[in-house]
Write a protein that holds these residues in place. Structure first.
Motif, PDB file in Angstrom:
ATOM      1  N   ARG A 112       0.693  -1.172   0.070  1.00 42.65           N
ATOM      2  CA  ARG A 112       0.176   0.030   0.022  1.00 42.65           C
ATOM      3  C   ARG A 112       0.871   1.042   0.107  1.00 42.65           C
ATOM      4  NH1 ARG A 112      -1.948   2.327   4.541  1.00 42.65           N
ATOM      5  NH2 ARG A 112      -3.909   2.280   4.187  1.00 42.65           N
ATOM      6  N   VAL A 113       0.748   2.118  -1.053  1.00 50.14           N
ATOM      7  CA  VAL A 113       1.413   3.361  -1.051  1.00 50.14           C
ATOM      8  C   VAL A 113      -0.144   4.613  -1.221  1.00 50.14           C
ATOM      9  CG1 VAL A 113       2.919   4.864  -2.303  1.00 50.14           C
ATOM     10  CG2 VAL A 113       3.002   2.532  -2.184  1.00 50.14           C
ATOM     11  N   PRO A 114      -0.359   5.092  -0.169  1.00 51.39           N
ATOM     12  CA  PRO A 114      -1.705   5.924  -0.057  1.00 51.39           C
ATOM     13  C   PRO A 114      -1.212   7.245  -0.854  1.00 51.39           C
ATOM     14  CG  PRO A 114      -1.416   5.237   2.029  1.00 51.39           C
ATOM     15  CD  PRO A 114      -0.130   4.835   1.451  1.00 51.39           C
ATOM     16  N   GLY A 115      -2.303   7.449  -2.023  1.00 49.93           N
ATOM     17  CA  GLY A 115      -1.910   8.616  -2.788  1.00 49.93           C
ATOM     18  C   GLY A 115      -0.729   8.541  -3.762  1.00 49.93           C
ATOM     19  N   GLY A 116      -0.085   7.529  -3.890  1.00 52.77           N
ATOM     20  CA  GLY A 116       1.281   7.238  -4.312  1.00 52.77           C
ATOM     21  C   GLY A 116       2.392   7.848  -3.959  1.00 52.77           C
ATOM     22  N   MET A 117       2.482   8.472  -2.598  1.00 55.27           N
ATOM     23  CA  MET A 117       3.235   9.096  -2.048  1.00 55.27           C
ATOM     24  C   MET A 117       4.474   8.257  -1.381  1.00 55.27           C
ATOM     25  SD  MET A 117       1.351  12.466  -0.699  1.00 55.27           S
ATOM     26  CE  MET A 117       0.133  11.835   0.485  1.00 55.27           C
ATOM     27  N   ILE A 118       5.552   8.233  -1.905  1.00 60.00           N
ATOM     28  CA  ILE A 118       6.570   7.431  -1.343  1.00 60.00           C
ATOM     29  C   ILE A 118       7.747   8.134  -1.201  1.00 60.00           C
ATOM     30  CG2 ILE A 118       7.359   6.790  -3.693  1.00 60.00           C
ATOM     31  CD1 ILE A 118       7.735   3.663  -2.443  1.00 60.00           C
ATOM     32  N   THR A 119       8.742   7.871  -0.129  1.00 58.18           N
ATOM     33  CA  THR A 119       9.778   8.362  -0.138  1.00 58.18           C
ATOM     34  C   THR A 119      11.138   7.715  -0.822  1.00 58.18           C
ATOM     35  OG1 THR A 119      10.522   7.045   1.866  1.00 58.18           O
ATOM     36  CG2 THR A 119       9.257   8.852   2.385  1.00 58.18           C
ATOM     37  N   PRO A 120      12.053   8.551  -1.101  1.00 51.34           N
ATOM     38  CA  PRO A 120      13.294   7.794  -1.744  1.00 51.34           C
ATOM     39  C   PRO A 120      13.677   6.590  -1.197  1.00 51.34           C
ATOM     40  CG  PRO A 120      13.396  10.071  -1.920  1.00 51.34           C
ATOM     41  CD  PRO A 120      12.356   9.883  -0.987  1.00 51.34           C
ATOM     42  N   SER A 121      13.818   6.789   0.183  1.00 52.80           N
ATOM     43  CA  SER A 121      14.279   5.594   0.962  1.00 52.80           C
ATOM     44  C   SER A 121      13.475   4.425   1.030  1.00 52.80           C
ATOM     45  CB  SER A 121      14.791   6.058   2.535  1.00 52.80           C
ATOM     46  OG  SER A 121      13.363   6.501   3.077  1.00 52.80           O
ATOM     47  N   GLN A 122      11.978   4.656   0.936  1.00 52.28           N
ATOM     48  CA  GLN A 122      11.054   3.629   0.690  1.00 52.28           C
ATOM     49  C   GLN A 122      11.352   2.773  -0.561  1.00 52.28           C
ATOM     50  OE1 GLN A 122       7.503   5.744   1.928  1.00 52.28           O
ATOM     51  NE2 GLN A 122       7.195   4.168   3.551  1.00 52.28           N
ATOM     52  N   LEU A 123      11.480   3.886  -1.779  1.00 52.98           N
ATOM     53  CA  LEU A 123      11.699   3.199  -2.989  1.00 52.98           C
ATOM     54  C   LEU A 123      12.923   2.615  -2.886  1.00 52.98           C
ATOM     55  CD1 LEU A 123       9.982   3.231  -5.671  1.00 52.98           C
ATOM     56  CD2 LEU A 123      11.448   5.180  -6.225  1.00 52.98           C
ATOM     57  N   ALA A 124      13.948   2.984  -2.455  1.00 52.66           N
ATOM     58  CA  ALA A 124      15.184   1.978  -2.672  1.00 52.66           C
ATOM     59  C   ALA A 124      15.158   0.907  -1.719  1.00 52.66           C
ATOM     60  CB  ALA A 124      16.355   3.057  -1.706  1.00 52.66           C
ATOM     61  N   SER A 137      -1.667   3.139  -7.977  1.00 58.00           N
ATOM     62  CA  SER A 137      -0.542   3.778  -7.487  1.00 58.00           C
ATOM     63  C   SER A 137       0.146   2.952  -6.163  1.00 58.00           C
ATOM     64  CB  SER A 137      -0.838   5.250  -7.172  1.00 58.00           C
ATOM     65  OG  SER A 137      -1.113   5.932  -8.220  1.00 58.00           O
ATOM     66  N   ASN A 138      -0.210   1.614  -6.241  1.00 52.49           N
ATOM     67  CA  ASN A 138       0.635   0.760  -5.229  1.00 52.49           C
ATOM     68  C   ASN A 138       1.549  -0.114  -6.067  1.00 52.49           C
ATOM     69  OD1 ASN A 138      -1.379   1.355  -2.692  1.00 52.49           O
ATOM     70  ND2 ASN A 138      -2.982   0.289  -4.201  1.00 52.49           N
ATOM     71  N   ILE A 139       2.288  -0.733  -5.097  1.00 54.12           N
ATOM     72  CA  ILE A 139       3.368  -1.657  -5.708  1.00 54.12           C
ATOM     73  C   ILE A 139       3.309  -3.097  -5.438  1.00 54.12           C
ATOM     74  CG2 ILE A 139       6.028  -2.213  -5.374  1.00 54.12           C
ATOM     75  CD1 ILE A 139       6.481   0.529  -4.532  1.00 54.12           C
ATOM     76  N   GLN A 140       3.596  -3.760  -6.430  1.00 58.71           N
ATOM     77  CA  GLN A 140       3.416  -5.138  -6.459  1.00 58.71           C
ATOM     78  C   GLN A 140       4.908  -5.953  -6.739  1.00 58.71           C
ATOM     79  OE1 GLN A 140      -0.248  -7.210  -8.453  1.00 58.71           O
ATOM     80  NE2 GLN A 140       1.242  -7.921  -9.886  1.00 58.71           N
ATOM     81  N   LEU A 141       5.017  -7.012  -5.871  1.00 52.17           N
ATOM     82  CA  LEU A 141       6.334  -7.828  -6.232  1.00 52.17           C
ATOM     83  C   LEU A 141       5.874  -9.110  -6.375  1.00 52.17           C
ATOM     84  CD1 LEU A 141       8.617  -6.506  -3.131  1.00 52.17           C
ATOM     85  CD2 LEU A 141       8.246  -5.743  -5.608  1.00 52.17           C
TER      86      LEU A 141
END
Length: 426
Positions: free
Chosen positions: A26-38, A58-62
């Motif tokens: 879950r990434v509410p509003g698509g707002m993610i920090t660079p450290s989270q993305l890394a 605007s969520n992420i799937q692995l």
């Protein structure tokens, strides 16, 4: 954590797919920090297939996760701050424009509303009863990029020079507005009522279902009467057809917004790490977008050539001419037992055919591995649906052919695209 409890995954609800376990973050509003993305990139490289997929909300799937690696992956995601509440693991869909606070004609910056809604959502046990696909949309009144019919939505508009949110249920405009200072309270009360009405009327707790039953929707509106005010219908509600790619204006002088191409909504771990490092180095916002893409916000205009060069070094284009703009594909036969074709491979072949051309207004292509057309957008310009004998093809809703070869389908799609007018997006 639970594996396979239902087909809709979360972090703590892994689902079995053909290529291994699958989770959604879950990434509410698509707002993610660079450290989270890394962190996501590193975890995917270590415990999944090394790719990061962006969803249409605007969520992420692995995916392709092995059972032995699941605990390590979950622990890493929790450490990165992706599990604020185990109970609400799958209550994740808060959609906003990826340009919130960055311009493009918005009336209100929706970022504070997204953060407040999410904070209160995960603090309320009742909200854990919402269906996993339940979605909230908060639209600041600028360009809107979401394509889904959200269960509950508010859209900013000016009424007598005063900002107001228009309230919609399941894609149906209610005819009522919500004052800005009461918007989050109204949305949360509406969500609770959806759960209650579902029990009372023995129906799914989904906005579209409730909106289709007059007694149910009247029950909902009556319960919200303290929040609702008279409001004219908003104008300009149509979705933006194309996917923005390139450099766009920003609210801040000498800064711009940069939108790279993300082919088929999938990034490699290396590409994801590169994006995270760019956002960190240039102190810009990074947002996940509902067209399964990424937006870099508030980037110094003077640094654009450096940034685009870094993106190009990892295979990401910013000129919109890589052929992937508007093209979407499901997991295909490599990731899904139901798929009758390797649609990701076929989508890449189509993209290579279209490469070098400017995108056209509203240009979208869906390539599906079977008749179910899972997670595909409605109303695509061209639709390719795989069968055991080839592809069926529709263009602009008109049937073109059935059981045709990939080459024939690509020829038809490319020929149609060549005749469309060039897109203008600013």
């Amino acid at each position: 954590m639970r594996v396979g409890e239902s087909f809709c995954p979360g972090i703590l609800h892994a689902v079995q797919a053909k290529d291994g376990l699958l989770i959604r973050i879950r990434v509410p509003g698509g707002m993610i920090t660079p450290s989270q993305l890394a962190a996501v990139a590193e975890l995917s490289a270590s415990f999944a297939d090394g790719n990061v997929e962006i969803t249409s909300r605007s969520n992420i799937q692995l995916r392709a996760i092995q059972a032995k690696d699941l605990r390590s992956l979950v622990d890493g995601l929790e450490l990165a701050g992706f599990i604020p509440s185990p109970l609400h693991d799958r209550v994740r869909n808060i959609v906003a424009s990826p340009f919130a606070g960055l311009g493009l004609g918005e009336i209100l910056d929706t970022q504070p509303f997204v953060r407040e809604l999410d904070r209160r959502l995960v603090a309320d046990q009742v909200m854990a009863c919402l269906p996993p696909k339940f979605s909230f949309a908060i639209d600041g009144g600028g360009r809107w990029f979401g394509r889904d019919c959200d269960d509950l939505a508010v859209r900013a508009m000016n009424v007598d020079n005063t900002p107001l949110f228009h309230f919609a249920i399941g894609g149906t405009l209610s005819g009522f507005g919500v004052r800005v200072d009461g918007a989050v309270d109204c949305i949360l009360e509406a969500a609770k009522m959806c759960v209650e009405i579902a029990k009372e009327f023995e129906m799914p707790a989904r906005g579209r279902k409730i909106a289709s039953v007059p007694r149910a929707v009247n029950r909902l509106l009556d319960a919200l009467s303290d929040f609702l005010v008279a409001c004219p219908l908003p104008h300009g509600l149509s979705d933006v057809g194309g996917m923005p790619v390139g450099v766009y204006t920003c609210e801040l002088g000498s800064f711009v917004n940069l939108v790279p191409s993300v082919p088929l909504g999938r990034l490699t771990a290396e590409q994801t790490q590169s994006m995270a490092s760019i956002a960190k180095r240039w102190d810009g916002d990074i947002r996940l977008a509902p067209w399964r893409g990424v937006v870099f916000g508030s980037i110094p205009e003077s640094s654009i050539s450096q940034i685009t060069a870094k993106l190009a070094a990892v295979g990401l284009s910013c000129d919109g001419k890589d052929g992937y703009r508007g093209v979407a594909a499901c997991a295909g036969s490599t990731g899904c037992d139901a798929s009758l074709a390797d649609v990701r491979r076929d989508a890449s072949l189509l993209a290579r055919r279209l490469a070098g051309r400017c995108a056209q207004p509203g240009w979208t292509v869906n390539i599906s591995g079977c008749e179910k057309q899972c997670a595909m957008r409605n109303g695509a310009t061209a639709e390719l649906i795989a069968s055991s004998l080839g592809y069926s093809l529709r263009i602009n809703g008109q049937f073109i052919a059935s059981n045709c070869s990939l080459e024939s389908a690509v020829d038809n799609v490319a020929a149609y695209q060549a005749e469309m007018p060039t897109e203008v997006f600013s």
